[in-house]
Enzyme design. Structure first.
Site, short mmCIF file in Angstrom:
data_model
loop_
_atom_site.label_atom_id
_atom_site.label_comp_id
_atom_site.label_asym_id
_atom_site.label_seq_id
_atom_site.Cartn_x
_atom_site.Cartn_y
_atom_site.Cartn_z
N SER A 99 0.74 -1.25 0.02
CA SER A 99 -0.01 -0.05 -0.10
C SER A 99 0.91 1.25 0.07
O SER A 99 0.15 2.30 0.02
CB SER A 99 -0.83 0.15 1.14
OG SER A 99 -1.82 -1.00 0.84
N ALA A 163 -11.22 -16.79 -1.44
CA ALA A 163 -10.75 -17.15 -0.27
C ALA A 163 -9.37 -17.80 -0.17
O ALA A 163 -9.06 -18.26 1.14
CB ALA A 163 -11.94 -18.25 0.35
N TYR A 198 -10.79 2.47 5.38
CA TYR A 198 -9.58 2.10 4.35
C TYR A 198 -10.38 1.41 3.46
O TYR A 198 -10.84 0.24 3.48
CB TYR A 198 -8.35 1.53 5.18
CG TYR A 198 -7.34 1.32 4.12
CD1 TYR A 198 -6.28 2.54 4.40
CD2 TYR A 198 -7.17 0.39 3.46
CE1 TYR A 198 -5.17 2.32 3.69
CE2 TYR A 198 -5.93 0.21 2.57
CZ TYR A 198 -4.87 1.38 2.86
OH TYR A 198 -3.99 1.35 1.90
N GLY A 345 2.85 -0.79 4.00
CA GLY A 345 2.25 -1.76 3.00
C GLY A 345 2.60 -3.27 3.39
O GLY A 345 3.55 -3.52 3.50
#
Length: 391
Positions: A99, A163, A198, A345
């Site tokens: 991130s 998943a 977020y 991140g």
């Protein structure tokens, strides 16, 4: 990415976000090999801190780059690059930056603001007409600022990905529109501007905004506007289908469960993160980027001020520091009273934590596993605080 969300390749962007085995780390060759032990050469506090991350928190490798107020840069690597071979971790090796990509993306958007091509308080629908629609979702009511600030209320598409992101699904390729489709089939979290949450969805839209305004690919714009001008030699946006890391790097791992085996997840298709998190970089490049940003080399003063105007983030249980969010930029209150700026991140296999201070110090720490114990990530934050507050 939060520890809970990362089990499904999510990204909350909070620094608590790694899933690391809290007890014995086991890989293809068993426990962490002896080469992960500290070297006999004299070490400073940074190296000692990295060795604690490897020995006590059981990260396979811990890397760091630090910059003093006088501009002296030191790079470090402790532990092993590969649990199978026991090869030493490379100094300033490439890592997936996760991130931290958001800050790069926000910089390009704000450059376009400075050029008069984008307005922060204009609805995103003005630039991407008809794209942002869903239950309680209307791009005519969501501004560019709210996207960059995470106050849009848009659902986070990473909560609805496969998943099994650490199995074969990590090799799946996604188009940006695929990610938006995942998000917009779910209802809005709140009315725009009324709360903070977020959401990677915000930065997929920011990437599309860049492409719409410039008429050029996102990766090209990030390279020409940020990476190349700063001479970030180890930083790039992966090309479509590029699943590896190009230069010397430690391998990245994911724990199957508390105390369980570590799986090598170095090779993956990062398109599921795109403008929200697919960047590859190195500790020294990340420190250089954030230092240049805070030093005014990337944005005009008005846009840098906008970027540093923060809002309150939800409290993080167990976190020692207060963190606030600007436009793709986090402000952390250090124990010594100074403010530090950066992001953070997490992406499968890697957690990176860059911070710079107003007086010119910088510290970026990267570790090479995902974990179950949030305290392990907090120890990364604590080491950063220790480095930036040192006299």
């Amino acid at each position: 990415m939060s520890d809970r969300q990362f089990r499904r390749l999510r990204s909350t962007g909070r620094p608590l976000a790694v899933l690391l085995a809290a007890t014995t780390v086991v890989g293809a060759a068993g426990a962490v090999p002896a080469s992960a032990a500290p070297s006999a050469r004299p070490k400073d506090g940074v190296r000692a801190g990295l060795e604690r991350l490897v020995q006590d928190d059981r990260y396979p490798a811990a890397l760091a780059s630090t910059t003093t107020r006088g501009g002296q840069v030191r790079d470090y690597a402790v532990g092993v690059a590969d649990l199978r071979t026991g090869a030493r971790a490379p100094v300033d090796g490439q890592v997936r930056a996760g991130s931290n990509t958001k800050t790069f993306t926000a910089v390009v958007v704000l450059q376009l603001v400075g050029e008069g091509k984008v307005e922060l308080d204009t609805p995103i629908d003005h630039y991407l007409p008809g794209l942002v629609r869903g239950e309680g979702i209307d791009g005519r009511a969501i501004t560019v600022r709210q996207l960059l600030q995470h106050t849009s209320g848009l659902p986070n598409y990473t909560e609805f990905l496969s998943a099994d992101p650490f199995g074969e699904d990590r090799h799946r390729y996604y188009q940006p529109r695929d990610l938006l489709d995942l998000a917009f089939t779910h209802k809005a979290l709140f009315a725009p501007g009324t709360d903070w949450s977020y959401s990677n969805t915000n930065y997929i839209l920011a990437g599309l905004l860049i492409e719409r305004i410039t008429g050029r690919p996102f990766a090209e714009q990030l390279s020409k506007r940020v990476i190349e001008p700063l001479g970030l030699r180890h930083t790039y946006v992966p090309a479509a289908g590029d699943e590896g890391l190009r230069d010397a790097h430690p391998r990245g791992y994911h724990a199957s469960g508390p105390g369980g085996a570590l799986n090598d997840v170095t090779e993956m298709d990062p398109s599921s993160a795109w403008a929200a998190g697919e960047l590859v970089s190195s500790p020294s490049d990340l420190s250089r980027f954030f230092s240049a940003l805070l030093g005014g080399r990337l944005l005009k003063p008005a846009q840098l001020t906008e970027m540093k105007t923060t809002v309150r983030m939800p409290d993080r249980p167990g976190a020692a520091a207060e963190v606030r969010y600007g436009l793709g930029l986090m402000r952390t209150q250090l124990s010594c009273g100074k403010a530090a700026w950066g992001h953070g991140g997490t992406i499968p296999g890697f957690y990176t934590y860059p911070r710079v201070t107003e007086d010119g110090r910088a510290a970026t720490i990267a570790v090479t596993a995902v974990a179950t114990d949030p305290k392990a990530a907090q120890h990364v934050e604590a080491l950063s605080d220790e480095v930036l507050c040192a006299k």
